[in-house]
Design a protein around this motif. Sequence first.
Motif, PDB file in Angstrom:
ATOM      1  N   PRO A  56     -13.261-134.822  37.350  1.00  0.00           N
ATOM      2  CA  PRO A  56     -11.868-134.407  36.930  1.00  0.00           C
ATOM      3  C   PRO A  56     -11.091-133.015  36.450  1.00  0.00           C
ATOM      4  O   PRO A  56     -10.191-132.913  37.120  1.00  0.00           O
ATOM      5  CB  PRO A  56     -12.057-135.432  36.536  1.00  0.00           C
ATOM      6  N   TRP A  57     -12.054-132.939  35.699  1.00  0.00           N
ATOM      7  CA  TRP A  57     -11.729-131.683  34.673  1.00  0.00           C
ATOM      8  C   TRP A  57     -11.574-130.119  36.349  1.00  0.00           C
ATOM      9  O   TRP A  57     -11.665-128.677  35.945  1.00  0.00           O
ATOM     10  CB  TRP A  57     -12.336-130.338  33.961  1.00  0.00           C
ATOM     11  N   THR A  94      -7.441-135.711  39.877  1.00  0.00           N
ATOM     12  CA  THR A  94      -6.351-137.005  40.114  1.00  0.00           C
ATOM     13  C   THR A  94      -5.415-136.834  41.485  1.00  0.00           C
ATOM     14  O   THR A  94      -4.675-137.498  40.952  1.00  0.00           O
ATOM     15  CB  THR A  94      -5.625-136.408  38.871  1.00  0.00           C
ATOM     16  N   MET A  95      -5.175-135.829  41.578  1.00  0.00           N
ATOM     17  CA  MET A  95      -4.230-135.648  42.713  1.00  0.00           C
ATOM     18  C   MET A  95      -4.417-136.605  44.076  1.00  0.00           C
ATOM     19  O   MET A  95      -3.924-136.670  44.436  1.00  0.00           O
ATOM     20  CB  MET A  95      -3.812-134.366  43.059  1.00  0.00           C
ATOM     21  N   SER A 153      -6.270-139.079  46.938  1.00  0.00           N
ATOM     22  CA  SER A 153      -5.839-140.714  47.228  1.00  0.00           C
ATOM     23  C   SER A 153      -7.663-140.887  47.181  1.00  0.00           C
ATOM     24  O   SER A 153      -8.379-140.109  47.240  1.00  0.00           O
ATOM     25  CB  SER A 153      -5.237-141.046  48.011  1.00  0.00           C
ATOM     26  N   GLY A 154      -7.702-142.510  47.016  1.00  0.00           N
ATOM     27  CA  GLY A 154      -9.257-142.952  47.111  1.00  0.00           C
ATOM     28  C   GLY A 154     -10.322-141.842  48.067  1.00  0.00           C
ATOM     29  O   GLY A 154     -11.444-141.745  48.043  1.00  0.00           O
ATOM     30  N   GLY A 155      -9.135-142.151  49.437  1.00  0.00           N
ATOM     31  CA  GLY A 155     -10.161-142.001  51.120  1.00  0.00           C
ATOM     32  C   GLY A 155     -10.004-140.292  50.319  1.00  0.00           C
ATOM     33  O   GLY A 155     -11.319-139.642  50.801  1.00  0.00           O
ATOM     34  N   MET A 156      -9.017-139.359  50.427  1.00  0.00           N
ATOM     35  CA  MET A 156      -9.407-137.825  49.896  1.00  0.00           C
ATOM     36  C   MET A 156     -10.480-137.778  48.493  1.00  0.00           C
ATOM     37  O   MET A 156     -11.398-136.823  48.872  1.00  0.00           O
ATOM     38  CB  MET A 156      -8.237-137.051  49.199  1.00  0.00           C
ATOM     39  N   SER A 157     -10.358-138.590  47.570  1.00  0.00           N
ATOM     40  CA  SER A 157     -11.683-138.395  46.898  1.00  0.00           C
ATOM     41  C   SER A 157     -12.997-138.457  47.695  1.00  0.00           C
ATOM     42  O   SER A 157     -14.281-137.654  47.663  1.00  0.00           O
ATOM     43  CB  SER A 157     -11.591-139.729  45.821  1.00  0.00           C
ATOM     44  N   GLN A 158     -13.285-138.945  48.756  1.00  0.00           N
ATOM     45  CA  GLN A 158     -14.448-139.651  48.894  1.00  0.00           C
ATOM     46  C   GLN A 158     -14.802-138.731  50.572  1.00  0.00           C
ATOM     47  O   GLN A 158     -15.998-138.619  50.043  1.00  0.00           O
ATOM     48  CB  GLN A 158     -14.798-141.206  49.706  1.00  0.00           C
ATOM     49  N   ARG A 159     -13.606-138.392  50.820  1.00  0.00           N
ATOM     50  CA  ARG A 159     -14.471-137.033  51.535  1.00  0.00           C
ATOM     51  C   ARG A 159     -14.490-135.977  50.719  1.00  0.00           C
ATOM     52  O   ARG A 159     -15.517-135.340  51.588  1.00  0.00           O
ATOM     53  CB  ARG A 159     -12.483-136.393  52.608  1.00  0.00           C
ATOM     54  N   VAL A 160     -14.440-135.666  49.665  1.00  0.00           N
ATOM     55  CA  VAL A 160     -14.729-134.589  48.273  1.00  0.00           C
ATOM     56  C   VAL A 160     -15.892-134.543  48.372  1.00  0.00           C
ATOM     57  O   VAL A 160     -16.728-133.861  49.102  1.00  0.00           O
ATOM     58  CB  VAL A 160     -14.089-134.107  47.513  1.00  0.00           C
ATOM     59  N   GLY A 161     -16.650-136.222  48.645  1.00  0.00           N
ATOM     60  CA  GLY A 161     -18.424-136.881  47.662  1.00  0.00           C
ATOM     61  C   GLY A 161     -18.721-136.437  49.223  1.00  0.00           C
ATOM     62  O   GLY A 161     -19.780-135.831  49.115  1.00  0.00           O
ATOM     63  N   LEU A 162     -18.297-136.500  50.546  1.00  0.00           N
ATOM     64  CA  LEU A 162     -18.647-136.362  51.931  1.00  0.00           C
ATOM     65  C   LEU A 162     -18.250-134.436  51.871  1.00  0.00           C
ATOM     66  O   LEU A 162     -20.253-134.215  52.353  1.00  0.00           O
ATOM     67  CB  LEU A 162     -17.988-137.090  52.637  1.00  0.00           C
TER      68      LEU A 162
END
Length: 250
Positions: A89-90, A131-132, A134-143
Amino acid sequence: MIEVKMEGLTKTYASAERTVTPVNDLTLTLPAGEVSAVIGESGCGKTTLLRLLAGLEAPDQGTIRFYEDGREVQHPKTAVVFQEYRLFPWMSVRRNIEVAVRHLPDELRTKKVNDVLALTGLTEVANGMPTMLSGGMSQRVGLARALVAEPDLLLMDEAFSALDALTRRRLSDEFVRIHAARPVTTLLVTHDVTEAVLLSHTINRLKEGRVIERYTFVADYPRTMATPGVGALVETVLQDFFTCKKELKT
């Protein structure tokens, strides 16, 4: 691209209370460059299989071998996309992705990150914080973090299951586009039969640690429920769960 062959794979956990064997004499091949799904009820061995492939666990028996152009290779690059986003998160989106290639020289690292940001549609949020998102965007970062190191083997552990239905569908479509642009041998572990049919070339159903049914489906991507054969295969797989078929058809 990497082909994966597992033969007689067995993993047992023992405690004072009980002994369990989540993977039991399993034989399975992941064709090079294809998406292969593993489905099954809770406790069938899906997650243990993924952990064995990721090198997080060692099998008690059996072998896992990797081949490239018919030649056996050792220790292919492997990346995992988990159900949880597991972003720092940081750190910005860019920095979260850079973690996977932090060992590379600056210029090469920047190029790889920029390429995968563009591939996954994240360029505009590269300097944003988790923190900015969405869930879908966060999972895209993981991918993106999994793909930036250009892995030989991609393992997806219920990667879309925590998302709402609409976001899951959108991200599934994005995954199809990304995989077409950068094919990689992929194991998709999921409990969602529809997701398995829409995304994979081969579906393997596990029960008590073994593959008891295998389904293949040839259809162009992207697929929808309106694609000929999709609905029928989903219904077939679900009915096979209900009738408890136990023998693998070969």
